[in-house]
Design an enzyme around this catalytic site. Sequence first.
Site, PDB file in Angstrom:
ATOM      1  N   CYS A 116     -92.384 -13.878 -35.316  1.00 33.14           N
ATOM      2  CA  CYS A 116     -93.166 -14.146 -33.996  1.00 33.14           C
ATOM      3  C   CYS A 116     -94.095 -13.068 -33.939  1.00 33.14           C
ATOM      4  CB  CYS A 116     -92.108 -14.112 -32.716  1.00 33.14           C
ATOM      5  SG  CYS A 116     -90.850 -15.614 -32.968  1.00 33.14           S
ATOM      6  N   HIS A 253     -96.744 -13.043 -26.679  1.00 35.89           N
ATOM      7  CA  HIS A 253     -96.251 -14.116 -27.289  1.00 35.89           C
ATOM      8  C   HIS A 253     -95.324 -14.833 -26.240  1.00 35.89           C
ATOM      9  CE1 HIS A 253     -93.755 -16.079 -30.126  1.00 35.89           C
ATOM     10  NE2 HIS A 253     -92.533 -15.332 -29.691  1.00 35.89           N
ATOM     11  N   ASN A 283     -91.929 -22.016 -27.953  1.00 37.31           N
ATOM     12  CA  ASN A 283     -92.072 -20.943 -28.895  1.00 37.31           C
ATOM     13  C   ASN A 283     -92.208 -21.125 -30.218  1.00 37.31           C
ATOM     14  OD1 ASN A 283     -91.678 -18.567 -30.464  1.00 37.31           O
ATOM     15  ND2 ASN A 283     -89.952 -17.951 -29.618  1.00 37.31           N
TER      16      ASN A 283
HETATM   17  O1  UT7 Z   1     -89.745 -15.434 -30.226  1.00 37.98           O
HETATM   18  C1  UT7 Z   1     -88.633 -14.483 -31.004  1.00 37.98           C
HETATM   19  C2  UT7 Z   1     -88.115 -13.785 -29.794  1.00 37.98           C
HETATM   20  N1  UT7 Z   1     -87.308 -14.642 -29.159  1.00 37.98           N
HETATM   21  C3  UT7 Z   1     -87.040 -14.464 -27.723  1.00 37.98           C
HETATM   22  O2  UT7 Z   1     -87.699 -14.009 -27.423  1.00 37.98           O
HETATM   23  C4  UT7 Z   1     -85.904 -15.399 -27.224  1.00 37.98           C
HETATM   24  C5  UT7 Z   1     -85.121 -14.388 -26.369  1.00 37.98           C
HETATM   25  N2  UT7 Z   1     -84.045 -14.651 -25.684  1.00 37.98           N
HETATM   26  C6  UT7 Z   1     -84.041 -15.785 -24.600  1.00 37.98           C
HETATM   27  O3  UT7 Z   1     -85.286 -16.295 -24.335  1.00 37.98           O
HETATM   28  C7  UT7 Z   1     -83.038 -16.233 -23.592  1.00 37.98           C
HETATM   29  O4  UT7 Z   1     -81.936 -15.153 -24.071  1.00 37.98           O
HETATM   30  C8  UT7 Z   1     -82.622 -17.551 -23.892  1.00 37.98           C
HETATM   31  C9  UT7 Z   1     -83.608 -18.538 -23.567  1.00 37.98           C
HETATM   32  C10 UT7 Z   1     -82.196 -17.946 -25.442  1.00 37.98           C
HETATM   33  C11 UT7 Z   1     -81.115 -17.802 -23.199  1.00 37.98           C
HETATM   34  O5  UT7 Z   1     -80.971 -17.447 -21.988  1.00 37.98           O
HETATM   35  P1  UT7 Z   1     -80.058 -16.331 -21.347  1.00 37.98           P
HETATM   36  O6  UT7 Z   1     -80.316 -16.240 -19.739  1.00 37.98           O
HETATM   37  O7  UT7 Z   1     -80.094 -15.096 -22.144  1.00 37.98           O
HETATM   38  O8  UT7 Z   1     -78.884 -17.285 -21.342  1.00 37.98           O
HETATM   39  P2  UT7 Z   1     -77.517 -16.818 -22.267  1.00 37.98           P
HETATM   40  O9  UT7 Z   1     -77.973 -16.873 -23.696  1.00 37.98           O
HETATM   41  O10 UT7 Z   1     -77.163 -15.634 -21.704  1.00 37.98           O
HETATM   42  O11 UT7 Z   1     -76.578 -18.002 -21.933  1.00 37.98           O
HETATM   43  C12 UT7 Z   1     -76.217 -18.567 -20.481  1.00 37.98           C
HETATM   44  C13 UT7 Z   1     -75.335 -19.443 -20.789  1.00 37.98           C
HETATM   45  C14 UT7 Z   1     -74.121 -19.562 -21.582  1.00 37.98           C
HETATM   46  O12 UT7 Z   1     -72.981 -20.128 -21.012  1.00 37.98           O
HETATM   47  P3  UT7 Z   1     -71.906 -19.220 -20.917  1.00 37.98           P
HETATM   48  O13 UT7 Z   1     -71.502 -18.257 -21.913  1.00 37.98           O
HETATM   49  O14 UT7 Z   1     -72.561 -18.479 -19.707  1.00 37.98           O
HETATM   50  O15 UT7 Z   1     -70.923 -20.233 -20.288  1.00 37.98           O
HETATM   51  C15 UT7 Z   1     -74.865 -20.284 -22.734  1.00 37.98           C
HETATM   52  O16 UT7 Z   1     -73.731 -21.099 -23.570  1.00 37.98           O
HETATM   53  O17 UT7 Z   1     -75.980 -20.541 -20.978  1.00 37.98           O
HETATM   54  C16 UT7 Z   1     -75.601 -21.414 -21.958  1.00 37.98           C
HETATM   55  N3  UT7 Z   1     -76.643 -22.173 -22.730  1.00 37.98           N
HETATM   56  C17 UT7 Z   1     -77.271 -23.234 -22.355  1.00 37.98           C
HETATM   57  N4  UT7 Z   1     -76.883 -24.140 -21.299  1.00 37.98           N
HETATM   58  C18 UT7 Z   1     -77.521 -25.381 -21.277  1.00 37.98           C
HETATM   59  C19 UT7 Z   1     -77.399 -21.784 -23.926  1.00 37.98           C
HETATM   60  N5  UT7 Z   1     -78.378 -22.403 -24.150  1.00 37.98           N
HETATM   61  C20 UT7 Z   1     -78.103 -23.599 -23.291  1.00 37.98           C
HETATM   62  C21 UT7 Z   1     -78.973 -24.675 -23.000  1.00 37.98           C
HETATM   63  N6  UT7 Z   1     -78.545 -25.761 -21.962  1.00 37.98           N
HETATM   64  N7  UT7 Z   1     -79.675 -25.426 -23.785  1.00 37.98           N
END
Ligand code: UT7
Length: 326
Positions: A116, A253, A283
Site C-alpha cells: 500500500c 492512502h 482500499n
Molecule cells: O492498506 C493497508 C493497511 N490496512 C489497513 O490500514 C487496515 C487496517 N485495519 C482496519 O481498517 C480495521 O482494523 C478493520 C476495518 C479491518 C476492522 O475494524 P476494527 O474496528 O479494527 O474491527 P475488529 O477487527 O476489531 O473487529 C471487530 C468485530 C470482530 O468481532 P468480535 O471479535 O468483536 O466478535 C470481527 O470479527 O467485527 C467483526 N468483523 C466483522 N463484522 C461484520 C470483522 N469483519 C467484519 C465484517 N462484518 N466484514
Amino acid sequence: MSGTRRAVIRGTGHYLPERIVANSEFSQTLDTSDEWIVSRSGIERRHFAAPDEFTSDLAIGAAKAALDNAGVTPAEIDAIIVATSTPDFTFPAVATQVQAGLGITRGFAFDIQAVCAGFVFALANADGLIAAGQARRILVIGAETFSRILDWSDRGTAVLFGDGAGAVVLEAQEGAGTSDDRGILSSDLNSDGQYRDLLYVDGGVSRTGAAGVLRMQGREVFRHAVEKLAETARTAMDKAGLGPHQVDWVVPHQANLRIIRGTAQKLGLPMEKVIVTVQDHGNTSAASIPLALSVAAAQGRFKQGDVIVIEAIGGGLSWGAIVLRW
Ligand code: UT7
C-alpha cells in the site's frame, strides 16, 4: 545561485474497472452488513476488474489519461515505474507491458513492490532519478487487482479492497532549491520487517508456486497506522521546512476513514483539507493515492502552488510520506 532540478507533477489520470460492487453484495455470502462496513471503514462501494481485465490494462488506462491531461506524448516519456503487488505475471514487470501498450520502445521501465506504500516509494524513486538527471519525464503509476488475492470467505478482509489504477506524469523543472519551488520537496520512507506477519499474502513464487490470498490482522495494522502515518508526515514536512499550517491538502492512502481521520487529527489538520475517496474505491493498495490525486485534480480542488502531503502504510510494514508543491 544554481538551480535545483525538481520533479513536478504535470498531469494526473486514473482508470477504474466498470463493475461497481456495493457493500450489500457481500451480505449475500458473508455474515456482514453495509452498516458494519461503512461504520468501521467508511467504504460504500469498490470496483472489481472483469475476468479478462488485468493490472496492466488498468495501468495503461490510467497512463493514457495522465498523458492526455499533461499534454505529453508517449514518445516524450523516459521512464515508467509501476507500483503494484498484483502484477499480471511473475515477470516481466507490468511497467514493460505499459511501455508496449503505449508504443514506447526507448527508455526504461520497472515495478516497485511496497504494497500500500508502493506509490509513495515509486514517487520518491522517480524524484531521485529526475534529480540525478537519469530521466526528464517519468510516468509513475499505481495499479492493482486486489480482487484476485482475496479470500472470499474472510469477512475481515474481503469487504475492504478494490481494483483500480492512477498515474502521474512527473517532469523535471528548474527550481530555486527552496520550499517555494513547485514539485517534490521532500520524502520520508520507512520499513520494519518485524511486522511482516500483520499483513501478507500466504503464497508466492518461491514458497508455494501460487499467488495465495491476503491475510491481515486488521486491528494490529490499524494500531500502527495512525501513529506511523502522523510521524512520517511530520518528518517529511520537517524535511521540506514546512509546518502543518502551510499544508493545503493531505492525500492519504485510502484504507479506512477512521485511520484517515485519526491521522489528520494527530497532525492538527481539519478534514476539509483531506482528500477522501475511500467510500467509492475501497482500499486499492498502491493505486489509492494516485487515484485520489487524479479524482481531486479533475474536480479542480488543487491550485498551482498548493502544498500537498501524501502518506501511506501497508504490508511490510512499509510506510512513508512525500511533500510536494502542486
Ligand atoms: O492498506 C493497508 C493497511 N490496512 C489497513 O490500514 C487496515 C487496517 N485495519 C482496519 O481498517 C480495521 O482494523 C478493520 C476495518 C479491518 C476492522 O475494524 P476494527 O474496528 O479494527 O474491527 P475488529 O477487527 O476489531 O473487529 C471487530 C468485530 C470482530 O468481532 P468480535 O471479535 O468483536 O466478535 C470481527 O470479527 O467485527 C467483526 N468483523 C466483522 N463484522 C461484520 C470483522 N469483519 C467484519 C465484517 N462484518 N466484514
